[in-house]
Design an enzyme around this catalytic site. Sequence first.
Site, short mmCIF file in Angstrom:
data_model
loop_
_atom_site.label_atom_id
_atom_site.label_comp_id
_atom_site.label_asym_id
_atom_site.label_seq_id
_atom_site.Cartn_x
_atom_site.Cartn_y
_atom_site.Cartn_z
N ARG A 209 -14.39 5.38 -8.62
CA ARG A 209 -13.85 4.59 -9.74
C ARG A 209 -14.88 3.59 -10.26
O ARG A 209 -14.91 3.32 -11.47
CB ARG A 209 -12.56 3.92 -9.32
CG ARG A 209 -11.47 4.92 -8.95
CD ARG A 209 -10.09 4.31 -8.86
NE ARG A 209 -9.17 5.25 -8.24
CZ ARG A 209 -8.61 6.31 -8.85
NH1 ARG A 209 -8.87 6.52 -10.13
NH2 ARG A 209 -7.79 7.11 -8.21
N ASP B 65 -5.59 0.96 -8.66
CA ASP B 65 -6.79 1.76 -8.82
C ASP B 65 -7.44 1.59 -10.19
O ASP B 65 -8.54 2.11 -10.41
CB ASP B 65 -6.48 3.24 -8.60
CG ASP B 65 -6.19 3.56 -7.14
OD1 ASP B 65 -6.78 2.89 -6.27
OD2 ASP B 65 -5.38 4.46 -6.87
N SER C 156 0.85 -1.20 0.00
CA SER C 156 0.00 0.00 0.00
C SER C 156 0.88 1.24 0.00
O SER C 156 1.60 1.50 0.97
CB SER C 156 -0.92 0.01 1.23
OG SER C 156 -1.55 1.27 1.36
N LYS D 106 -10.47 -0.85 -0.32
CA LYS D 106 -10.42 0.48 -0.94
C LYS D 106 -11.66 1.27 -0.49
O LYS D 106 -12.24 1.00 0.56
CB LYS D 106 -10.34 0.34 -2.46
CG LYS D 106 -9.12 -0.45 -2.95
CD LYS D 106 -7.80 0.20 -2.59
CE LYS D 106 -7.48 1.36 -3.49
NZ LYS D 106 -6.13 1.93 -3.25
N GLN E 295 -0.21 4.23 0.21
CA GLN E 295 -0.73 5.19 1.18
C GLN E 295 -0.17 4.93 2.57
O GLN E 295 0.24 5.87 3.28
CB GLN E 295 -2.26 5.12 1.21
CG GLN E 295 -2.92 5.66 -0.05
CD GLN E 295 -3.14 4.58 -1.09
OE1 GLN E 295 -2.50 3.54 -1.06
NE2 GLN E 295 -4.05 4.82 -2.02
N ARG F 138 -13.93 -3.12 -3.52
CA ARG F 138 -13.89 -2.84 -4.95
C ARG F 138 -13.87 -4.11 -5.79
O ARG F 138 -14.29 -4.09 -6.96
CB ARG F 138 -12.70 -1.94 -5.26
CG ARG F 138 -12.81 -1.22 -6.58
CD ARG F 138 -11.71 -0.19 -6.74
NE ARG F 138 -12.04 1.09 -6.11
CZ ARG F 138 -11.18 2.07 -5.94
NH1 ARG F 138 -9.92 1.92 -6.31
NH2 ARG F 138 -11.55 3.21 -5.38
#
Length: 318
Positions: free
Chosen positions: A271, A196, A44, A223, A46, A227
Site C-alpha cells: 500500500r 488500509d 482488528s 501492519k 483479522q 505504516r
Amino acid sequence: MKRVTDPLSATGAQFWTREGGRLPLAVRGAADPLPLDYRLPVASAQVKSACLLAGLCAPGITRVVEPEPTRDHTENMLRHFGAMVAVEDTEEGRVVRLDGQPELKAAPISVPGDPSSASFPLVAALLVPGSRISLTQIGLNPLRTGLFTTLREMGAALKIENARIEGGEAVGDIIGEYTALKAVDVPPGRAPSMIDEYPILAVAASFARGTTRMRGLAELRVKESDRLAATAALLEANGAKVTIEGDDLLVHGTGAPPAGGGLVTTHMDHRIAMAALVMGLATQNPVTVDDASFIDTSFPGFAALMNRLAGSDAIRPA
C-alpha cells in the site's frame, strides 16, 4: 503474529514462533478446542476473524468483543454458510457471538471488487486534472467505506450508482472526477472502516488545502510495516509537510501539488508502494519507489491498469 497466537492459545492450541512472535510459525492444534471469550485490545478484523473461525470447531459460544466495529465480511460469510452469528452493541463494545460446531452448507458467493484496491485509481482520478473514472461492482460494506465518506467531506466529486445487495454484501458503482480538495478532521472512530486506506488518503490530503488530521492510527504501527511512519516518510520525501502527534497523522496541504521527485522506501509494503506511485501521477516531478515487485501479490496488474487509465507509461515499477 502474537496478536493472533495469544488469543488462539486459549483454545488449547500451541504455537512456536521466532523471537518476538514472528514467522516462521509452527502450530499444534487442540484435539478438543475450547470456545474463546476474548476482548480485542485494538480493533482488528483479522484477529476477530481468526477467533471466530477457531470457534467453528469448539462447542458452546465463542465471544469476541471489539472496541470499535471492524469489517464484518467473515460474519456475513459464516451466516451465508449457515452459522449462527449474533452481533450486539454494548457499553463494553461490539460483541460478536458464534454458536460453535455448526452444520455448514455450501452456498454460491458473489465476490465484489475490493474497495481498498479501488481507492488507488479513484484517488488518482481525483488528483489528476481532467480525470473521470467509473469503478463497477465495488464492495460497499458500511464497515469498509470510511475512505469514501472522508473524500466526500473533502469535497470530492464522488457518487455511488446502481447500489444493490449481492450475497449479503452491499455493492455499487463508484464515479469520481478531478476535484480541488479541502482539509478535514478524520475522527478515530472511522479508522476501522478505512484502516488500509490511510496511505492513499494521506496522499490526497497532501494535495488538499489546509491541515488534515487523521486521528487514532495506533493499528497502523502493526501492519505490513509501521505504516504510520512509512506514510509520513513517503510524503516528506516528496515535499509535503507532515507531523505525527501520538497516534495522529497531520498532513499540511497547500492546495497545490507537492514537488515530488523523491525516492520512497516501501519496506515491502504494497500500500505504501501503490500510494507513492499514485502520488507521482500528479506531483510536479515523478516519484520513485525502491521496490514495487510485491504489488502484484495484492493488486495484480496494478501498473498496467494505471498506465492504461492514464494513457501513458508514467508508472514503471522496478
